[in-house]
Design a protein around this motif. Structure first.
Motif, PDB file in Angstrom:
ATOM      1  N   SER A   1     -11.613   6.836   0.732  1.00  6.20           N
ATOM      2  CA  SER A   1     -11.714   5.381   0.678  1.00  6.20           C
ATOM      3  C   SER A   1     -11.849   4.791   2.073  1.00  6.20           C
ATOM      4  O   SER A   1     -12.631   3.873   2.303  1.00  6.20           O
ATOM      5  CB  SER A   1     -10.496   4.801  -0.031  1.00  6.20           C
ATOM      6  OG  SER A   1     -10.516   3.402  -0.022  1.00  6.20           O
TER       7      SER A   1
ATOM      8  N   THR B   1       0.833  -1.208   0.000  1.00  3.65           N
ATOM      9  CA  THR B   1       0.000   0.000   0.000  1.00  3.65           C
ATOM     10  C   THR B   1       0.862   1.250   0.000  1.00  3.65           C
ATOM     11  O   THR B   1       0.564   2.226  -0.704  1.00  3.65           O
ATOM     12  CB  THR B   1      -0.932  -0.008   1.222  1.00  3.65           C
ATOM     13  OG1 THR B   1      -1.722  -1.202   1.212  1.00  3.65           O
ATOM     14  CG2 THR B   1      -1.848   1.203   1.212  1.00  3.65           C
TER      15      THR B   1
ATOM     16  N   VAL C   1      -7.064   8.089  -8.290  1.00  3.66           N
ATOM     17  CA  VAL C   1      -7.586   6.737  -8.501  1.00  3.66           C
ATOM     18  C   VAL C   1      -6.651   5.704  -7.884  1.00  3.66           C
ATOM     19  O   VAL C   1      -7.093   4.755  -7.217  1.00  3.66           O
ATOM     20  CB  VAL C   1      -7.783   6.472 -10.008  1.00  3.66           C
ATOM     21  CG1 VAL C   1      -8.095   5.005 -10.256  1.00  3.66           C
ATOM     22  CG2 VAL C   1      -8.890   7.351 -10.563  1.00  3.66           C
ATOM     23  N   ILE C   2      -5.335   5.877  -8.088  1.00  4.15           N
ATOM     24  CA  ILE C   2      -4.373   4.906  -7.539  1.00  4.15           C
ATOM     25  C   ILE C   2      -4.435   4.902  -6.019  1.00  4.15           C
ATOM     26  O   ILE C   2      -4.467   3.844  -5.384  1.00  4.15           O
ATOM     27  CB  ILE C   2      -2.950   5.232  -8.032  1.00  4.15           C
ATOM     28  CG1 ILE C   2      -2.855   5.029  -9.555  1.00  4.15           C
ATOM     29  CG2 ILE C   2      -1.922   4.368  -7.316  1.00  4.15           C
ATOM     30  CD1 ILE C   2      -1.530   5.475 -10.150  1.00  4.15           C
TER      31      ILE C   2
ATOM     32  N   SER D   1      -8.339   1.505  -0.479  1.00  3.26           N
ATOM     33  CA  SER D   1      -9.566   0.712  -0.484  1.00  3.26           C
ATOM     34  C   SER D   1      -9.255  -0.781  -0.439  1.00  3.26           C
ATOM     35  O   SER D   1      -9.911  -1.535   0.280  1.00  3.26           O
ATOM     36  CB  SER D   1     -10.398   1.049  -1.726  1.00  3.26           C
ATOM     37  OG  SER D   1     -11.568   0.290  -1.771  1.00  3.26           O
ATOM     38  N   ALA D   2      -8.250  -1.202  -1.206  1.00  6.75           N
ATOM     39  CA  ALA D   2      -7.891  -2.623  -1.217  1.00  6.75           C
ATOM     40  C   ALA D   2      -7.403  -3.071   0.161  1.00  6.75           C
ATOM     41  O   ALA D   2      -7.793  -4.140   0.651  1.00  6.75           O
ATOM     42  CB  ALA D   2      -6.827  -2.884  -2.278  1.00  6.75           C
TER      43      ALA D   2
ATOM     44  N   ALA E   1      -7.733   3.379  -4.767  1.00  5.48           N
ATOM     45  CA  ALA E   1      -7.737   1.930  -4.946  1.00  5.48           C
ATOM     46  C   ALA E   1      -6.800   1.250  -3.949  1.00  5.48           C
ATOM     47  O   ALA E   1      -7.121   0.179  -3.410  1.00  5.48           O
ATOM     48  CB  ALA E   1      -7.338   1.582  -6.376  1.00  5.48           C
TER      49      ALA E   1
END
Length: 680
Positions: free
Chosen positions: A336, A25, A383-384, A390-391, A387
């Protein structure tokens, strides 16, 4: 409060994510920061490198759109004039290129006489002509400052060779005076061959043509964007060019001197060619003008007017670019991490998208140089980062969910479990009195069936049946209390109460009966027929919480509400119904599909209960007639009660297959005045 919850969630993610997931991350967040902060229009290897980030074209395209959209709209500039020769001029002088120098010499003498402020010549004198002596003589006699175009083979290998360089240097030496000096006519384009920026100053080069004609210390090292301008639209819809131009043929004619003098006197004059496929440049305005390219002479003229206006477009500081990138990444990560509901998430995304899209537009409109601003990089970096966080959060949440499901016995619906994971205090660890909707089910004839088939088949069928009913409860937001054989006990309103609990509980009651009917139809071959699923639903107070000893605890509900729901379920058998709901639950459901099934005294209860059955397919007029008839039985009017009984019988006759309706007529036909039908 929200910030504290967000911090707690972030701390849990960091604590539970694990070393490798945290490292991954972190790497993705660093990538997002780089993408959002790097000037994508700049080659990765520095000046002269061809290596670029893959979407550099997108950044350039966005900049061109901004520059053209917010380009100043101006009238014709009265400070600069272009003197051009075109293909027709070359045909008339029988010389393809360069321009006939005798013609140029006559034009220079006339311009000098007209009182031009300065003259810049965007022509390379890199090969001999018969008229060179005429041009040298004209240059030596000039009183107006003249700047001759210069290029160096070191940075123009595609346009000049060694022999041309030698002749150019000799010509400039012969032509040079106190009034005639060389100036660089070099222009630069980006990798997509679009001229957007001022060229870099190079060591050993004379000053840039525009800077030579209008010196400005502020622009000496300027490498920012060229400020292109758009013409004002005229009343008739036509557009007058921003930079006026004259044909060199006219200026070479002494007879035209007096007529053209007002267009030259006191102005900077730039002389150059407008030749097809030669010295043509695309600019940010290419898509907004009839002509897709701009001649190099006009690019120099545009830079000259920018100098005259002292319009040095301020660049965004590097620290501000990286600070904005950090803000984009932080905002994406927090968004997120917050796991907002859709009605909060959508506005949050709209605001952030508006800021990402709007900030470059606002800066461009305010006169900032946004060429290196990573507008697409902000979006991609967001976006990166979103994501990546969020992941990680989803992975941790999944682990926590699995743990919670094991700890709570898998009796909570997913949305309630998620809320409890976010705020564990919502799950009371003690008993508390709460109004809840309680639901009981029973599968008619299953006990008898279990003695008629193999134990393995019993287990298989029971598990399948309970799975079907459990899915209905959880899909409608209910909490599964327990399984008692083939019976399911569930409730709504705890551990978290919601405004639509009544509606969901009523829909679940009907859906569980439907699921039971599906189960009956799909029994494997050889299995004896099985009865209906009976459902009872009631609303009332109960004690809800965790009960048990140290070795085992269970989240359950206790009290009269549970007993009443169980009695309603068992009443279905005697009343020929499948789903019975008390008035308390019916009134809070918000649904209009109920038909009244009379008033009874349940076993073990002294107070009568008004019963209702979901009947979505029962006609509305018959439902109203049924309600009217039953209301008459609450009066002391004997005739009205007799008429009501007749209405009930007539209604039942219209539905001969409706056993529940026939049972209702039977009850009201055989009970005495003022009596309540009791269930033993």
């Amino acid at each position: 409060m929200a910030a504290r919850a967000l911090l707690r969630r972030g701390a849990r993610v960091v604590q539970d994510a694990g070393r490798w997931r945290l490292a991954g991350t972190a790497l993705l967040l660093m990538l997002a920061l780089f993408v959002a902060g790097w000037d994508w229009t700049r080659p990765l290897g520095g000046a002269g490198s061809q290596r670029e980030i893959a979407t550099a074209d997108a950044e350039r395209g966005l900049y061109d759109w901004r520059a053209a959209t917010f380009a100043p709209r101006v009238g014709q500039d009265q400070r600069v004039v272009m003197v051009v020769y075109d293909d027709q001029t070359l045909i008339a002088t029988r010389k393809r290129s360069p321009l006939d120098r005798g013609l140029l010499a006559r034009a220079l003498r006339n311009l000098d006489a007209m009182g031009a402020k300065s003259i810049g010549i965007d022509i390379l004198f890199d090969q001999p002509q018969d008229e060179d002596a005429q041009l040298i003589a004209a240059l030596h006699g000039m009183r107006t400052p003249v700047w001759l175009g210069y290029a160096n083979i070191g940075d123009n290998r595609e346009q000049i060779i060694f022999e041309q360089q030698q002749y150019l240097d000799r010509f400039l030496t012969r032509a040079r005076t106190d009034r005639v000096r060389p100036a660089s006519i070099r222009l630069e384009t980006d990798a997509d061959n679009v001229a957007r920026s001022w060229p870099r100053p190079l060591a050993g080069q004379p000053p840039l043509l525009s800077l030579a004609m209008q010196p400005s210390p502020r622009f000496t090292d300027y490498r920012g964007a060229i400020r292109f301008r758009m013409p004002l639209a005229q009343a008739d819809g036509a557009e007058e060019p921003v930079i006026p131009s004259l044909q060199i043929d006219l200026l070479a004619d002494s007879a035209m001197t007096a007529a053209l003098a007002p267009m030259v006197k006191g102005r900077h004059v730039l002389i150059g060619g407008d030749i097809v496929d030669i010295d043509q440049f695309e600019t940010p305005l290419s898509g907004r003008q009839a002509k897709s390219t701009m001649i190099g002479l006009e690019v120099h003229a545009t830079m000259l007017t920018q100098l005259l206006d002292e319009a040095l477009l301020p660049a965004i500081p590097g620290w501000a670019m990286w600070a904005a990138a950090a803000l984009v990444v932080l905002t994406a990560g927090l968004t997120s991490l917050a796991e907002l509901r859709w009605f909060w998430l959508v506005p949050a995304l709209v605001v952030q998208a508006g800021a990402i899209v709007g900030a470059p537009l606002w800066l461009q409109a305010r006169g900032w140089d946004t060429k290196g601003l990573p507008a697409a990089g902000w979006a991609l970096g967001w976006v990166i980062a979103f994501a990546a966080v969020s992941a990680a959060a989803r992975a941790v949440t999944s682990q926590q969910r699995r743990f919670a499901q094991a700890a709570l016995g898998k009796y909570l619906p997913r949305d309630i479990a998620a809320q409890i994971l976010g705020d564990p205090e919502k799950l009371a660890l003690h008993g508390e009195k709460r109004p809840i909707f309680t639901l009981f089910t029973d599968l008619e004839g299953f006990t008898k069936l279990s003695h008629a088939i193999a134990p393995e088949m019993v287990a298989q069928l029971l598990n399948r049946y309970l799975d079907m009913l459990s899915d209905v409860v959880l899909a409608h937001g209910g909490t599964i209390d327990k399984f008692v054989g083939d019976a399911v006990v569930a409730f709504w309103g705890a551990p978290i109460a919601r405004d639509d609990d009544g509606r969901k509980a009523a829909l679940a009651a009907y859906a569980m009966w439907q699921a039971g009917e599906t189960f009956r139809r799909d029994l494997p071959p050889g299995v004896p027929p099985i009865g209906r699923t009976r459902v009872g639903l009631h609303h009332g107070d109960a004690i809800v919480g965790n009960f048990g000893g140290e070795g085992r605890i269970q989240y359950t509900a206790l009290g009269d509400s549970m007993n009443t729901a169980a009695r309603l379920e068992s009443a279905n058998k005697a009343l020929e119904t499948a789903v019975l709901v008390s008035r308390e639950a019916m009134e809070r459901s918000g649904l209009n599909w109920w038909r009244p099934m009379g008033r009874v005294r349940l076993r073990g209860r002294a107070t009568p209960v008004d019963l209702f059955e979901p009947a979505p397919d029962f006609p509305g007029e018959d439902r109203a007639l049924l309600e009217q008839a039953l209301a008459a039985f609450d009066t002391e009017d004997v005739e009205a009660r007799a008429a009501a009984l007749g209405q009930l019988k007539a209604l039942a006759d219209r539905y001969p297959e409706d056993a529940a309706l026939a049972n209702l007529v039977y009850r009201y036909e055989y009970i005495g005045d003022g009596e309540i039908y009791g269930l033993g």
